[in-house]
Write a protein that holds these residues in place. Structure first.
Motif, PDB file in Angstrom:
ATOM      1  N   UNK A 208       0.814  -1.226   0.000  1.00  0.00           N
ATOM      2  CA  UNK A 208       0.000   0.000   0.000  1.00  0.00           C
ATOM      3  C   UNK A 208       0.846   1.274   0.000  1.00  0.00           C
ATOM      4  N   UNK A 209       2.108   1.159   0.380  1.00  0.00           N
ATOM      5  CA  UNK A 209       2.943   2.347   0.444  1.00  0.00           C
ATOM      6  C   UNK A 209       2.539   3.267   1.574  1.00  0.00           C
ATOM      7  N   UNK A 210       1.948   2.702   2.631  1.00  0.00           N
ATOM      8  CA  UNK A 210       1.493   3.485   3.776  1.00  0.00           C
ATOM      9  C   UNK A 210       2.161   2.964   5.042  1.00  0.00           C
ATOM     10  N   UNK A 211       2.359   3.869   5.975  1.00  0.00           N
ATOM     11  CA  UNK A 211       2.920   3.451   7.256  1.00  0.00           C
ATOM     12  C   UNK A 211       1.824   2.935   8.184  1.00  0.00           C
ATOM     13  N   UNK A 212       0.613   3.539   8.075  1.00  0.00           N
ATOM     14  CA  UNK A 212      -0.497   3.137   8.929  1.00  0.00           C
ATOM     15  C   UNK A 212      -1.490   2.304   8.103  1.00  0.00           C
ATOM     16  N   UNK A 213      -1.502   1.023   8.359  1.00  0.00           N
ATOM     17  CA  UNK A 213      -2.409   0.110   7.642  1.00  0.00           C
ATOM     18  C   UNK A 213      -3.222  -0.717   8.642  1.00  0.00           C
ATOM     19  N   UNK A 214      -3.262  -0.254   9.891  1.00  0.00           N
ATOM     20  CA  UNK A 214      -3.869  -1.051  10.952  1.00  0.00           C
ATOM     21  C   UNK A 214      -5.355  -1.339  10.692  1.00  0.00           C
ATOM     22  N   UNK A 215      -6.087  -0.356  10.167  1.00  0.00           N
ATOM     23  CA  UNK A 215      -7.527  -0.568   9.949  1.00  0.00           C
ATOM     24  C   UNK A 215      -7.764  -1.687   8.933  1.00  0.00           C
ATOM     25  N   UNK A 216      -7.032  -1.636   7.814  1.00  0.00           N
ATOM     26  CA  UNK A 216      -7.191  -2.677   6.800  1.00  0.00           C
ATOM     27  C   UNK A 216      -6.689  -4.016   7.329  1.00  0.00           C
ATOM     28  N   UNK A 217      -5.601  -4.002   8.075  1.00  0.00           N
ATOM     29  CA  UNK A 217      -5.064  -5.238   8.635  1.00  0.00           C
ATOM     30  C   UNK A 217      -6.058  -5.877   9.605  1.00  0.00           C
ATOM     31  N   UNK A 218      -6.729  -5.049  10.407  1.00  0.00           N
ATOM     32  CA  UNK A 218      -7.735  -5.567  11.335  1.00  0.00           C
ATOM     33  C   UNK A 218      -8.892  -6.210  10.586  1.00  0.00           C
ATOM     34  N   UNK A 219      -9.305  -5.567   9.483  1.00  0.00           N
ATOM     35  CA  UNK A 219     -10.384  -6.135   8.672  1.00  0.00           C
ATOM     36  C   UNK A 219      -9.977  -7.480   8.087  1.00  0.00           C
ATOM     37  N   UNK A 220      -8.735  -7.546   7.561  1.00  0.00           N
ATOM     38  CA  UNK A 220      -8.233  -8.815   7.028  1.00  0.00           C
ATOM     39  C   UNK A 220      -8.177  -9.879   8.116  1.00  0.00           C
ATOM     40  N   UNK A 221      -7.714  -9.473   9.310  1.00  0.00           N
ATOM     41  CA  UNK A 221      -7.582 -10.419  10.413  1.00  0.00           C
ATOM     42  C   UNK A 221      -8.929 -10.993  10.809  1.00  0.00           C
ATOM     43  N   UNK A 222      -9.956 -10.117  10.908  1.00  0.00           N
ATOM     44  CA  UNK A 222     -11.314 -10.580  11.226  1.00  0.00           C
ATOM     45  C   UNK A 222     -11.804 -11.576  10.176  1.00  0.00           C
ATOM     46  N   UNK A 223     -11.570 -11.251   8.919  1.00  0.00           N
ATOM     47  CA  UNK A 223     -12.034 -12.109   7.829  1.00  0.00           C
ATOM     48  C   UNK A 223     -11.346 -13.472   7.871  1.00  0.00           C
ATOM     49  N   UNK A 224     -10.015 -13.457   8.029  1.00  0.00           N
ATOM     50  CA  UNK A 224      -9.266 -14.708   8.058  1.00  0.00           C
ATOM     51  C   UNK A 224      -9.648 -15.539   9.282  1.00  0.00           C
ATOM     52  N   UNK A 225      -9.768 -14.889  10.444  1.00  0.00           N
ATOM     53  CA  UNK A 225     -10.125 -15.623  11.660  1.00  0.00           C
ATOM     54  C   UNK A 225     -11.493 -16.271  11.532  1.00  0.00           C
ATOM     55  N   UNK A 226     -12.425 -15.547  10.935  1.00  0.00           N
ATOM     56  CA  UNK A 226     -13.774 -16.085  10.758  1.00  0.00           C
ATOM     57  C   UNK A 226     -13.771 -17.260   9.781  1.00  0.00           C
ATOM     58  N   UNK A 227     -13.067 -17.066   8.663  1.00  0.00           N
ATOM     59  CA  UNK A 227     -13.033 -18.119   7.648  1.00  0.00           C
ATOM     60  C   UNK A 227     -12.290 -19.359   8.134  1.00  0.00           C
ATOM     61  N   UNK A 228     -11.261 -19.141   8.953  1.00  0.00           N
ATOM     62  CA  UNK A 228     -10.408 -20.255   9.363  1.00  0.00           C
ATOM     63  C   UNK A 228     -10.885 -20.940  10.645  1.00  0.00           C
TER      64      UNK A 228
END
Length: 471
Positions: A208-228
């Motif tokens: 992403x070329x960004x230093x702050x990606x925590x919001x998107x990372x949290x969304x990915x984490x929720x999705x992966x945790x739910x799916x897995x």
């Protein structure tokens, strides 16, 4: 502009899809090479039946590799899996350089097929997982853009160099892929599945070329945790309603993609143009043909996230169906020695590029975008594996049977058959395909799980952790 804002993602995607450019060279290689092998002064005497096996062996062997590729994608990541795909291509071209007989070419094609199956299993997964929602469709279509670039290179170079010269050019593409892709980040989804959150964050920052990606990372984490929460099993592709629906949709689309005749036309392009006697030389016609493919796939990559997946697929299926019927009619009149066909020699030169434009604007590109986004994380590798095996079998059937039908029943029968199946594909897309343009993975899953009878289906919302009732 999305490309300017997301250029880091596009660099990673272009590097990854160099392997599908390598796949394109193996598909397009037969068009300039088979006429050389079938000529009286052939360096390797080859029969028509042997030529059809040379064209189809590569696709047949690609059936073998999707299962280990899906396993490796889960175990070692999609990046390392894609890098492994380069090895069969390099070995395959070395064998072509050394070939002195048809069996050696058979072996080279079989080995290259292993790389083909790995590339087309892992590439949609990698691109879908590194892309932002707004450009996921465009990035997935790069699989086709680069493949068409590989095919065009064969049309432009193949007729004017020796088999050794063409193989020497082709082997540089997988080597370039290894050198460039080794520097690209792994999918953040793979790191999250492996419990490596810090690595996932570093990967996402690079993409992403960004230093702050925590919001998107949290969304990915929720999705992966739910799916897995539940380990994806092969039977879940059938027993889970959403997975089953997604699988049926993609198998239907890929069936239309193959049985519209695209692979046969690409593999036998020079022979088809020679038989058509359309006024423009067969070699020059192939270059025009490949250029239309490449240009149209580039246009499609910009339209898929603007117009949507469904409209492009409908335009594409209608276009190839009509083109097949017209080309079939031309070959029928030629078969019947109709004197009027002398005045219609322009038809192949006009209609085959229309076929290619129609095919490439939708059927050649959009299915990869849908494949990259339609399945949850825990089952995605297995679903992609099943789809790639199905596609390989269908591609083999079309590539092998086209020559058999053309030789025994005539070319017009093959094209009319492709036309009927293309129209059937239009009906399938209208009835079953949902639109996924610009939607998150979670939203796409909700749409797939929606009951057709309006019965509420409760599915966990992967982003908020709440319950969503879908009517």
């Amino acid at each position: 502009m999305s490309i300017r804002r997301n250029w880091r993602e596009y660099v990673a995607a272009l590097s990854a899809t160099l392997i599908t450019a390598a796949a394109g060279t193996t598909v397009g290689w037969t068009s300039p090479t088979l006429p050389i092998l079938l000529a009286e002064n052939s360096p390797i005497q080859t029969s028509k039946d042997q030529s059809s096996w040379i064209a189809s062996f590569m696709i047949l062997c690609s059936v073998v590799s999707p299962i280990p590729a899906s396993y490796l994608a889960d175990r070692i990541g999609t990046k390392k899996t894609l890098l492994l795909a380069s090895i069969p291509y390099i070995i395959g071209w070395i064998l072509v350089m050394l070939a002195r007989n048809v069996p050696t070419i058979y072996v080279s094609r079989l080995i290259s097929g292993l790389g083909y199956g790995i590339a087309y299993t892992a590439a949609p997964m990698y691109l879908g997982e590194i892309a932002s929602d707004e450009c996921r469709g465009a990035m997935a279509t790069l699989i086709t853009v680069m493949s068409k670039l590989g095919i065009l290179s064969q049309y432009c170079i193949g007729p004017y160099v020796s088999m050794l010269g063409l193989a020497s050019f082709n082997i540089t593409i997988p080597i370039l892929f290894v050198l460039s892709f080794s520097m690209m980040p792994e999918s953040p989804y793979y790191f999250l599945k492996s419990g490596e959150t810090n690595q996932a964050e570093r990967s996402l920052k690079k993409l992403r070329g960004k230093f702050f990606v925590r919001e998107e990372l949290d969304s990915m984490t929720h999705l992966v945790n739910e799916d897995m929460k539940e380990k994806g099993r092969w039977k879940d592709l059938i027993t889970e309603r959403g997975n089953r629906k997604g699988l049926v949709i993609l198998l239907g689309i890929y069936f239309t993609q193959q049985f519209c005749g695209s692979t046969a036309i690409i593999s036998y392009a020079e022979q088809i143009f020679s038989a058509a006697e359309g006024g423009l030389g067969a070699k020059e016609s192939c270059i025009l043909f490949g250029s239309v493919q490449l240009l149209t796939s580039a246009i499609s990559s910009q339209l898929v996230d603007r117009l949507g997946r469904k409209p492009l697929l409908l335009i594409s299926s209608c276009g190839v169906g009509l083109a097949n019927i017209i080309i079939g009619a031309y070959f029928y009149m030629k078969h019947e020695n109709d004197s009027f066909v002398v005045n219609l020699k322009f038809i192949p030169i006009v209609v085959i590029p229309i076929f290619i434009f129609s095919y490439t604007i939708g059927l050649a590109t959009v299915p990869f975008a849908i494949t990259s986004e339609i399945f949850p994380t825990n089952i995605k590798s297995k679903a992609t594996c099943v789809i790639q095996i199905f596609v390989a079998l269908m591609t083999f059937a079309v590539t092998k049977l086209y020559q058999v039908v053309a030789d025994n029943l005539d070319t017009y029968v093959a094209f009319w058959g492709f036309g009927v199946l293309s129209i059937a594909g239009v009906i399938f897309i209208v009835v079953l395909l949902p639109e996924t343009k610009g939607q998150s993975f979670a939203a796409i899953q909700e749409k797939l799980y929606r009951s057709e009878k309006g019965v509420a289906y409760e599915k966990r919302d992967s982003y908020t952790g709440g319950n969503v009732t879908i009517n």
